[in-house]
Design an enzyme around this catalytic site. Structure first.
Site: not given
Length: 605
Positions: A142-143
């Site tokens: 994820t980010y």
């Protein structure tokens, strides 16, 4: 101070980061080590041997400060009777660390993988953007710029299945563990840094990742799995042994009774000499009982000295900045890169951050004239106000005005009254000329000089060595710098000279320059060593040169054999032997070589 003029262009947390490192260095320089002694003994009980450490003397905490005290205690221990006084057993648990946010990922990657903060963010960006693996091309994490500990409900539903499959049902939680703690100003819309798909294990993806990508993904995957596994369980045993001379010795044993999350992951540690290592090691004690007498096998006295505070690493600097509320996850990597690239800080082979002379001087100038700007509290408070502006709680005009008005006045005052900062320090007098020997910052960095610009004769200058600073260089060390260039002797009627140039130390012979390697230095290199370096370079040059036909040269290069003609380099086809090329072959290859394409300069926006 030309380099210092770029300082105001740095982000605010860069100034504070340099101040932290400079302040720590001065703590280290001012530190005076104090002697102390650790004393432990090897004892034998009825059912085995164990080690116990001296903890009390006549009911007070043992504080053995010198050899005289140590010898007196050793004398008593040698004659003592040892009795098991008390045995305490206690179960304990340890919970897993929270999932990664940007700052903790940077810290852990530095501790466990040796990555710089910038390297971590570059690789994390690659994993986030996606890497082709099999028939799929998707993001693997994820980010990576986040300060939230959230994990999505969908992800939490999938994790127990993966854990049960890999480690067994007892390592999977029935109810997800939720981490409520959050960083100041956390963006709760984001998630923590986690694998996009928990079932994509590091081993499955290893064939598709390079070494750095695999290691970072493995770190993220294991940490995330551990967050959803049970606490680790321990049995702790503390045994107090007393002597008939009033000493108390303590033995500690620790057994992991259930690995829990440690089956997947154990958090690293910043402390250099910490007892909390990344791998829990069982310390087994034999079966002992209260009142039992033990035999003395050996006394182990050890003289030690207190240590100064540790220099910051990238990991511990990020941790400190975060704890002070300075900066944001996305700013730490560029902040550290900036202060290193501009020469304010140096990262050395031991991975520690050292302040350079220019960094110290600029920091001292700012502390004197702009104390608020480099104050830890000011920077953190400004971060909070900017967050409030972003959230609509404050208007930006009053906040900026409150900062700008006093800042502008400080700038005006500094421009009028501040003197040029050079860090100048007089070290002594040159015995030959009678002129002062001065250490200071010059146009090209820290240096020493004999004489001043007002003298009729031009001053002599010498650059400081990498391990020397303006604060610590001595008169003797400064004078040694003027011993270069050194004439080592003659060879074939030509002088052999050692010196230091723009690109480092070198030996000069017959118009040629040969670099001096790190294991030698120009102040002590001998004529024999210099000639060996010269011969080595000559041999390398001979191997490089294959043939020559007028202006045409056939050479061995970094990427294989090639033809050099004027400013043109021509690749030799693999099927042709470079050692058998004729002049006609070379001319034909040069004639048919494709023209090198030029680079078109991008137009500025």
């Amino acid at each position: 101070m030309e380099q210092g003029t770029t300082w105001f262009k740095c982000r605010p947390c860069a100034k504070v980061a340099v101040r932290l490192i400079v302040d720590r260095e001065r703590e280290i320089e001012a530190f005076k080590p104090e002697e102390y002694w650790n004393i432990d003994v090897d004892l034998k009980g009825k059912k085995g041997e164990f080690k116990a450490e001296l903890t009390k003397v006549k009911g007070k905490k043992a504080a053995v400060k010198n050899k005289t005290q140590a010898d007196a205690i050793l004398h008593d221990l040698q004659k003592s009777t040892y009795t098991i006084d008390q045995i305490t057993r206690k179960a304990s648990k340890r919970e897993p660390a929270a999932p990664f946010i940007t700052s903790t990922l940077q810290q852990e990657a530095a501790r466990k993988l040796g990555f710089s903060v910038k390297q971590t963010m570059v690789i994390a960006q690659q994993l986030y953007e996606g890497i082709e693996h099999g028939s799929d091309h998707s993001g693997l994490i994820t980010y990576m710029r986040t300060d939230s500990f959230n994990l999505s409900n969908e992800f939490l539903k999938e994790v127990p299945k993966v854990i049960e499959k890999l480690y067994g049902s007892k390592f999977a939680l029935k109810t997800p563990r939720v981490f409520h703690k959050k960083a100041k100003g956390a963006q709760e819309a984001h998630e923590a840094i986690r694998p996009t798909h928990p079932d994509k294990t590091p081993d499955q993806l290893k064939p598709f990742l390079d070494s750095g990508q695999y290691r970072l993904y493995k770190l993220i995957w294991e940490r995330t799995m551990a967050t959803q596994m049970p606490a680790a369980e321990f049995d702790n045993t503390i045994v107090d042994v007393t002597t008939d001379h009033g000493q108390t010795l303590t033995a500690k044993g620790k057994i992991v009774t259930f690995a829990g999350f440690m089956k997947a992951y154990v958090e690293g540690d910043d402390e250099e000499d910490s007892d909390t290592k990344t791998n829990e090691k069982d310390v087994l004690l034999p079966a002992l009982s209260e009142g039992e007498l033990c035999d003395l096998l050996k006394i182990n006295p050890e003289q030690k000295f207190t240590k100064p505070p540790a220099r910051y690493t990238e990991a511990s600097l990020v941790k400190k900045l975060e704890s002070e509320g300075i900066g944001r996850p996305s700013t730490y990597a560029p902040t550290i890169s900036t202060i290193i690239n501009r020469g304010y800080i140096e990262k050395r082979e031991d991975k520690k951050l050292y302040p350079m002379d220019i960094g110290k001087l600029v920091n001292d100038f700012l502390v004197e004239h702009f104390a608020d700007i480099v104050d830890y509290g000011f920077t953190a408070e400004m971060e909070e106000k900017l967050d409030d502006i972003a959230d609509g709680k404050l208007k930006w005009q009053p906040v900026i005005d409150e900062f700008y008005q006093p800042f502008f006045k400080n700038v005006e005052q500094a421009m009028k009254h501040a003197e040029r900062v050079t860090g100048e320090r007089e070290l002594g007098t040159d015995p030959r000329s009678g002129k002062p020997v001065i250490a200071r910052i010059g146009r090209f960095g820290p240096m020493v000089q004999i004489g001043s610009k007002d003298d009729e004769e031009k001053p002599k200058f010498a650059k400081l060595q990498p391990d020397q600073t303006l604060d610590t260089i001595t008169f003797e060390q400064a004078m040694d710098l003027f011993k270069l260039p050194r004439t080592l002797g003659e060879h074939d009627g030509e002088e052999v000279i050692a010196s230091i140039g723009r690109f480092g130390p070198y030996v000069r012979f017959n118009g040629q320059f040969v670099s001096i390697p790190k294991d030698l230095d120009p102040y002590h290199i001998t004529l024999k060593e210099a000639l060996e370096l010269i011969q080595k370079k000559a041999d390398e040059e001979a191997k490089k040169h294959i043939a020559q036909f007028g202006k045409i040269q056939v050479l061995n290069g970094r990427y294989g054999p090639y033809i050099k003609y004027e400013k043109k380099n021509v690749k030799i086809p693999k099927e042709m032997d470079p050692y058998k090329l004729t002049m006609e072959d070379c001319e034909e290859l040069i004639k048919n070589a494709p023209e090198k394409k030029g680079f078109r300069r991008r137009k500025g926006k």
